[in-house]
Design a protein around this motif. Structure first.
Motif, PDB file in Angstrom:
ATOM      1  N   TRP A  27       1.498   7.982   6.991  1.00  0.00           N
ATOM      2  CA  TRP A  27       2.812   7.135   6.677  1.00  0.00           C
ATOM      3  C   TRP A  27       3.077   7.005   5.401  1.00  0.00           C
ATOM      4  O   TRP A  27       2.207   6.864   4.748  1.00  0.00           O
ATOM      5  N   ASP A  28       4.209   7.226   4.933  1.00  0.00           N
ATOM      6  CA  ASP A  28       4.653   7.124   3.921  1.00  0.00           C
ATOM      7  C   ASP A  28       5.191   5.593   3.815  1.00  0.00           C
ATOM      8  O   ASP A  28       5.975   5.156   4.360  1.00  0.00           O
ATOM      9  N   ILE A  29       4.514   4.693   2.932  1.00  0.00           N
ATOM     10  CA  ILE A  29       4.794   3.468   2.946  1.00  0.00           C
ATOM     11  C   ILE A  29       5.735   3.063   2.011  1.00  0.00           C
ATOM     12  O   ILE A  29       5.930   1.721   1.862  1.00  0.00           O
ATOM     13  N   LEU A 186      -0.435   4.119  -5.088  1.00  0.00           N
ATOM     14  CA  LEU A 186      -0.002   5.414  -6.073  1.00  0.00           C
ATOM     15  C   LEU A 186       1.082   5.995  -5.687  1.00  0.00           C
ATOM     16  O   LEU A 186       1.575   6.085  -4.553  1.00  0.00           O
ATOM     17  N   ASN A 187       2.028   6.209  -6.630  1.00  0.00           N
ATOM     18  CA  ASN A 187       3.403   7.092  -6.460  1.00  0.00           C
ATOM     19  C   ASN A 187       2.792   8.513  -6.841  1.00  0.00           C
ATOM     20  O   ASN A 187       1.893   8.784  -7.821  1.00  0.00           O
ATOM     21  N   LEU A 188       2.792   9.349  -5.571  1.00  0.00           N
ATOM     22  CA  LEU A 188       2.313  10.785  -5.715  1.00  0.00           C
ATOM     23  C   LEU A 188       2.836  11.563  -6.714  1.00  0.00           C
ATOM     24  O   LEU A 188       2.149  12.469  -7.228  1.00  0.00           O
ATOM     25  N   PHE A 214      -3.418   2.839  -1.071  1.00  0.00           N
ATOM     26  CA  PHE A 214      -2.443   3.458  -0.510  1.00  0.00           C
ATOM     27  C   PHE A 214      -1.674   4.519  -1.322  1.00  0.00           C
ATOM     28  O   PHE A 214      -1.873   4.246  -2.696  1.00  0.00           O
ATOM     29  N   VAL A 215      -1.130   5.391  -0.789  1.00  0.00           N
ATOM     30  CA  VAL A 215      -0.128   6.141  -1.644  1.00  0.00           C
ATOM     31  C   VAL A 215       1.235   6.227  -0.949  1.00  0.00           C
ATOM     32  O   VAL A 215       1.571   5.850   0.363  1.00  0.00           O
ATOM     33  N   PRO A 245     -10.386   4.684  -1.143  1.00  0.00           N
ATOM     34  CA  PRO A 245      -9.893   4.285   0.183  1.00  0.00           C
ATOM     35  C   PRO A 245      -8.660   3.950   0.807  1.00  0.00           C
ATOM     36  O   PRO A 245      -8.296   2.969   1.102  1.00  0.00           O
ATOM     37  N   ILE A 246      -8.247   5.278   0.937  1.00  0.00           N
ATOM     38  CA  ILE A 246      -6.728   5.383   1.374  1.00  0.00           C
ATOM     39  C   ILE A 246      -6.439   5.045   2.715  1.00  0.00           C
ATOM     40  O   ILE A 246      -6.939   5.412   3.606  1.00  0.00           O
ATOM     41  N   LYS A 247      -5.440   3.955   3.144  1.00  0.00           N
ATOM     42  CA  LYS A 247      -5.398   3.257   4.542  1.00  0.00           C
ATOM     43  C   LYS A 247      -3.810   3.782   5.047  1.00  0.00           C
ATOM     44  O   LYS A 247      -3.851   3.180   6.060  1.00  0.00           O
ATOM     45  N   ASN A 248      -3.313   4.620   4.505  1.00  0.00           N
ATOM     46  CA  ASN A 248      -1.965   4.949   5.155  1.00  0.00           C
ATOM     47  C   ASN A 248      -2.028   5.385   6.562  1.00  0.00           C
ATOM     48  O   ASN A 248      -1.315   4.905   7.543  1.00  0.00           O
ATOM     49  N   SER A 249      -2.972   6.277   6.756  1.00  0.00           N
ATOM     50  CA  SER A 249      -3.095   6.926   8.199  1.00  0.00           C
ATOM     51  C   SER A 249      -3.618   5.688   9.280  1.00  0.00           C
ATOM     52  O   SER A 249      -3.474   6.019  10.578  1.00  0.00           O
TER      53      SER A 249
END
Length: 261
Positions: A27-29, A186-188, A214-215, A245-249
């Motif tokens: 997911w792009d949040i 983070l902004n990619l 998150f990203v 610990p990226i949580k987007n998915s």
């Protein structure tokens, strides 16, 4: 040349190398692809171009986050919902396979307390509140806003902390924000020089410290899209963020668990 060394030099010119390189995100949040509502996409047609760009990158799920900024972007849950409905109607009419949710990016200004206290918020997955500060000066209300959001039972996320230049020489402040219970996004594009060398250095410092939760693309227009394609063609973003610990998915997993319990 090592992986980290490549972030500061080297090149990769395969124009097709960006295809599906962001599928791992899920997911792009954070983006501004809803039409005609802030400084992002001005029209449905532009929004569709940006959506097709996200799909080419491997992102098929989006939480759009138009600005809520007093006196500049006076959005409300109703205006955001209307713009979302306009775009989703077009997606359905053209049988486009793209999951589009909506939320907002709230500026910490004189109005934010009213939104929080009234509990009239556009949240991500009914839980997360995306907040931002001015790029010009630090908001003294940051920690009180974090606490107020938590008191409502929600989870604050600070958008693009690496872009606040006044924090660049104060790594301790990022630790304090995390210790206060606020997530960081983070902004990619920040891992390139798109926003400047200092932003890139700050972003990589936070990545190395495992600080991001998150990203997001923070996509506003096709210039962002083309820059993002170049970034992911050059850098393996999944490998780069592996220690974070990226949580987007997993964004909506808790909601699914509640429904099936």
């Amino acid at each position: 040349m090592g992986f980290w060394s490549n972030l500061f030099g080297g090149s990769k010119k395969d124009e097709k190398a960006y295809a599906n390189r962001l599928a791992w995100v899920g997911w792009d949040i954070h983006n501004h692809i809803l039409p005609g509502i802030d400084d992002g996409s001005p029209s449905v047609e532009e929004s569709i171009t940006l959506i097709n760009g996200l799909k080419a990158l491997g992102i098929h799920n989006s939480v759009s986050t138009p600005h809520v900024m007093a006196g500049v972007h006076n959005n409300t849950p109703d205006t955001i919902k209307a713009a979302h409905g306009k775009l989703t109607d077009h997606l359905k009419a053209n049988a486009m396979d793209f999951k589009l949710n909506f939320s907002a990016e709230y500026m910490i200004d004189d109005q934010i307390d009213q939104w929080i206290q009234a509990d009239k918020l556009c949240l991500i997955a009914d839980k997360y509140m995306l907040i931002e500060m001015s790029y010009l000066s630090e908001s003294r209300a940051l920690f009180s806003v974090i606490r107020d959001i938590q008191d409502r039972g929600y989870q604050p996320i600070l958008a693009h902390p690496e872009r606040y230049n006044y924090f660049h020489n104060n790594f301790k402040i990022f630790q304090e924000i995390k210790q206060a219970g606020c997530f960081l996004q983070l902004n990619l594009l920040s891992i390139s020089k798109y926003y400047g060398e200092n932003v890139k250095t700050c972003a990589l410092t936070l990545i190395r410290a495992g600080m991001y939760d998150f990203v997001g693309t923070d996509m506003h227009h096709t210039r962002h899209l083309e820059a993002l394609k170049a970034v992911v063609a050059k850098y393996d973003t999944e490998e780069l963020l592996r220690g974070n610990p990226i949580k987007n998915s997993k964004l909506f997993e808790s909601k699914r668990e509640m429904k099936t319990a």
